[in-house]
Write an enzyme that holds these catalytic residues in place. Structure first.
Site, short mmCIF file in Angstrom:
data_model
loop_
_atom_site.label_atom_id
_atom_site.label_comp_id
_atom_site.label_asym_id
_atom_site.label_seq_id
_atom_site.Cartn_x
_atom_site.Cartn_y
_atom_site.Cartn_z
CB SER A 133 36.09 37.18 44.03
OG SER A 133 37.37 37.74 43.88
CG HIS B 1 42.87 39.25 42.79
ND1 HIS B 1 41.82 39.01 43.64
CD2 HIS B 1 42.36 39.20 41.54
CE1 HIS B 1 40.71 38.84 42.92
NE2 HIS B 1 41.01 38.93 41.65
NE ARG C 96 41.00 33.45 36.93
CZ ARG C 96 39.73 33.64 37.21
NH1 ARG C 96 39.28 33.36 38.41
NH2 ARG C 96 38.89 34.10 36.30
CE LYS D 48 32.15 40.94 37.98
NZ LYS D 48 33.05 39.88 38.38
#
Ligand code: COA
Length: 162
Positions: free
Chosen positions: A129, A18, A91, A42
């Site tokens: 993460s 990030h 990504r 989430k």
């Protein structure tokens, strides 16, 4: 003209991937607002306040970055802030389909808002993460993948001692 952009996300927690995106975005924009989503639906390890605090500590030395919380629709938040660019990191090809959907939905919701995609440095393309949390939980090393304060916070959460 002041060029501003919002970099939204969950940041549970922020990783070096990030940070790489934030630094790249700073080369294109005068001001970046990192927008931390509240209640994203989430299961999260850190509270919104903790995620914001960790981000502020991590980007504290970058004068053109501010960290804020938002809830509700991202496009409504941008409209309120009078900012019209969303930064997202891509990504891998696997990110593309999801990001494409979100970007087009956001455009449908507000056609004035553009999404800009940046690629992180290759060394961070496999990072997420969730992966970081799993590795730390089972005592794995995080060298170079998250800032030191984040590794410490993760270990504290999982009550791991070195
Ligand atoms: N380096 C490392 N990891 C990265 C990364 C990078 N450069 N870019 C993304 N990731 C990871 C994140 O860590 C996260 O990992 P995880 O799933 O393991 O936790 C994952 O990629 C995606 O997370 P994030 O970038 O935070 O996006 P998100 O899918 O959680 O979406 C919002 C966050 C804020 C953009 C989205 O929830 C949103 O817009 N919410 C508001 C409601 C709304 O407007 N909805 C309509 C949208 S069409």
């Amino acid at each position: 003209m002041n060029r501003e952009a919002v970099y939204p996300g969950t940041f549970d927690p922020v990783t070096n991937g990030h940070l790489d995106i934030i630094k790249r975005a700073l080369q294109m924009f005068d001001q970046i607002t990192v927008a931390v989503v509240d209640k994203p639906g989430k299961d999260l390890l850190f509270t919104t306040q903790e995620r914001i605090k960790m981000l502020r500590k991590t980007v504290g030395n970058l004068s053109k970055v501010r960290v804020e919380r938002f809830e509700g629709l991202l496009v409504d938040y941008l409209q309120r802030r009078n900012i019209f660019v969303i930064i997202r990191g891509l990504r891998a090809v696997s990110d593309f389909e999801y990001e494409f959907q979100i970007a087009l939905m956001n455009r449908k919701l507000n056609s004035e808002i553009e999404s800009v995609f940046l690629m992180p440095s290759q060394e961070y393309t496999y990072l997420s993460s969730s992966l970081i949390k799993e590795v730390v939980k089972f005592g794995g090393r995080m060298d170079g993948l998250v800032p030191g304060i984040i590794e410490k916070a993760l270990k504290k959460k999982f009550a791991l001692t070195k």
